[in-house]
Design a protein around this motif. Structure first.
Motif, PDB file in Angstrom:
ATOM      1  N   PHE A  20       0.860  -1.176   0.000  1.00 43.28           N
ATOM      2  CA  PHE A  20       0.000   0.000   0.000  1.00 43.28           C
ATOM      3  C   PHE A  20       0.899   1.230   0.000  1.00 43.28           C
ATOM      4  O   PHE A  20       1.754   1.383   0.876  1.00 43.28           O
ATOM      5  CB  PHE A  20      -0.894   0.039   1.245  1.00 43.28           C
ATOM      6  N   ASN A  21       0.720   2.098  -0.986  1.00 40.04           N
ATOM      7  CA  ASN A  21       1.518   3.327  -1.076  1.00 40.04           C
ATOM      8  C   ASN A  21       3.011   3.041  -0.987  1.00 40.04           C
ATOM      9  O   ASN A  21       3.777   3.788  -0.373  1.00 40.04           O
ATOM     10  CB  ASN A  21       1.109   4.313   0.020  1.00 40.04           C
ATOM     11  N   GLY A  22       3.448   1.918  -1.591  1.00 41.73           N
ATOM     12  CA  GLY A  22       4.859   1.571  -1.611  1.00 41.73           C
ATOM     13  C   GLY A  22       5.369   0.894  -0.361  1.00 41.73           C
ATOM     14  O   GLY A  22       6.558   0.555  -0.286  1.00 41.73           O
ATOM     15  N   ALA A  82      -6.988   6.558   5.094  1.00 46.17           N
ATOM     16  CA  ALA A  82      -8.180   6.850   4.300  1.00 46.17           C
ATOM     17  C   ALA A  82      -7.797   7.761   3.135  1.00 46.17           C
ATOM     18  O   ALA A  82      -6.744   8.393   3.138  1.00 46.17           O
ATOM     19  CB  ALA A  82      -9.236   7.511   5.176  1.00 46.17           C
ATOM     20  N   GLY A  83      -8.659   7.807   2.130  1.00 47.69           N
ATOM     21  CA  GLY A  83      -8.375   8.599   0.940  1.00 47.69           C
ATOM     22  C   GLY A  83      -7.964   7.697  -0.209  1.00 47.69           C
ATOM     23  O   GLY A  83      -8.293   6.511  -0.245  1.00 47.69           O
ATOM     24  N   THR A  84      -7.231   8.242  -1.164  1.00 47.81           N
ATOM     25  CA  THR A  84      -6.778   7.467  -2.317  1.00 47.81           C
ATOM     26  C   THR A  84      -5.519   6.696  -1.951  1.00 47.81           C
ATOM     27  O   THR A  84      -4.521   7.279  -1.518  1.00 47.81           O
ATOM     28  CB  THR A  84      -6.500   8.381  -3.516  1.00 47.81           C
ATOM     29  N   VAL A  85      -5.572   5.371  -2.114  1.00 49.01           N
ATOM     30  CA  VAL A  85      -4.473   4.485  -1.728  1.00 49.01           C
ATOM     31  C   VAL A  85      -3.970   3.765  -2.975  1.00 49.01           C
ATOM     32  O   VAL A  85      -4.761   3.256  -3.779  1.00 49.01           O
ATOM     33  CB  VAL A  85      -4.947   3.458  -0.671  1.00 49.01           C
ATOM     34  N   HIS A  86      -2.653   3.725  -3.141  1.00 46.57           N
ATOM     35  CA  HIS A  86      -2.025   3.006  -4.257  1.00 46.57           C
ATOM     36  C   HIS A  86      -1.815   1.557  -3.828  1.00 46.57           C
ATOM     37  O   HIS A  86      -1.082   1.278  -2.879  1.00 46.57           O
ATOM     38  CB  HIS A  86      -0.689   3.658  -4.611  1.00 46.57           C
ATOM     39  N   THR A 113      -3.290  -0.658  -8.964  1.00 46.02           N
ATOM     40  CA  THR A 113      -4.543   0.081  -9.019  1.00 46.02           C
ATOM     41  C   THR A 113      -4.614   1.044  -7.842  1.00 46.02           C
ATOM     42  O   THR A 113      -3.701   1.106  -7.016  1.00 46.02           O
ATOM     43  CB  THR A 113      -5.745  -0.897  -9.002  1.00 46.02           C
ATOM     44  N   HIS A 114      -5.682   1.813  -7.777  1.00 46.57           N
ATOM     45  CA  HIS A 114      -5.900   2.761  -6.685  1.00 46.57           C
ATOM     46  C   HIS A 114      -7.279   2.520  -6.079  1.00 46.57           C
ATOM     47  O   HIS A 114      -8.241   2.231  -6.797  1.00 46.57           O
ATOM     48  CB  HIS A 114      -5.794   4.208  -7.180  1.00 46.57           C
TER      49      HIS A 114
END
Length: 258
Positions: A49-51, A76-80, A96-97
């Motif tokens: 998640f997020n790298g 929370a919010g947009t997660v890579h 994906t996101h």
């Protein structure tokens, strides 16, 4: 590889609820998520998640956290969201996101087959409503890319017959139903390809009341679960170097609490 229809009885045991990993503050800017690796030929994966590494060596039908009633906290919010072959950080097999709301529970299911370029990630919002006394709450997810849209017929009680029309019609790949409440057990399921009527295709297995089903399932409960349940239809596991003429079920079934 040849495909077989199949029938079985699934005994569902009562699960102990544990929603670990989440802070209790109502204003916490985190979401709760669990991950299921459901691709039959993707192999074991490492998840980021997020790298940041979250799970390692996650195999087919396995979940993270290991205890399926638990979740892990993510911003929370947009997660890579990315998945890599175990031990590698390139290339990303899944990239994906997710848009995640705070104080919300999610399940991310990676489904489909790499060999048919159908791998996709399904993000579900999990309902933690406690079933009413004497009831069972179920929902269904089509994570079987090879099956295409499916019709699901169901009924509760040992003496009831299946309805003449699908209870959940044309549930497409990557789609989920809403939650259904059942009074009485067992719950009888019959699954066919969309448009195939009960008894309308030779060679399928007999289900409830003599119906012909691609999958026929009887859900038995030792005691009624205190959480909702999610049933996921998956592509079967595809072993490397499977011998010619090997048989495989058209779909397999996995279950998760909530």
């Amino acid at each position: 590889m040849k495909v077989l229809a199949f029938s079985f009885m699934l005994l569902v045991a009562l699960l102990t609820v544990s929603c670990g990993g989440g802070p209790s503050s109502q204003n916490s800017p985190t979401a709760q998520i669990r991950i299921m690796q459901a691709s039959g030929d993707l192999g074991n994966v490492d998840v980021q998640f997020n790298g940041n590494a979250v799970a390692n060596n996650l195999g087919w039908r396995q979940t993270f956290p290991t205890k399926a009633t638990s979740y892990t906290s993510v911003p929370a919010g947009t997660v890579h969201y990315q998945e890599f072959a175990t031990g590698s950080n390139s290339p990303a097999l899944v990239d994906t996101h997710f848009a995640l709301s705070s104080n919300t529970f999610y399940t991310a299911i990676t489904a489909g087959e790499q060999s048919s370029a159908s791998v996709a990630t399904i993000l579900l919002t999990d309902d933690h409503v406690v079933p009413a006394p004497g009831e069972v709450r179920l929902r269904f997810v089509n994570a079987a890319s090879a099956a295409g849209p499916i019709d699901i017929y169901f009924v509760s009680g040992s003496n009831a017959g299946l309805p003449s029309t699908p209870s959940v019609p044309a549930l497409g790949y990557k789609s989920s139903s809403g939650y259904f409440s059942f009074t009485g057990a067992p719950v009888q399921l019959c699954v066919n390809a969309t448009g195939v009527a009960l008894g309308g295709l030779p060679g399928l297995l007999p289900g409830v009341g003599g119906a012909s089903c691609m999958i026929s399932v009887t859900l038995q409960f030792q005691s009624l679960p205190q959480t909702s349940l999610t049933f996921v239809f998956l592509d079967p596991y595809i072993p490397l170097n499977a011998p010619p003429g090997s048989f495989s079920p058209s779909m397999v079934l996995a279950s998760l609490p909530f």
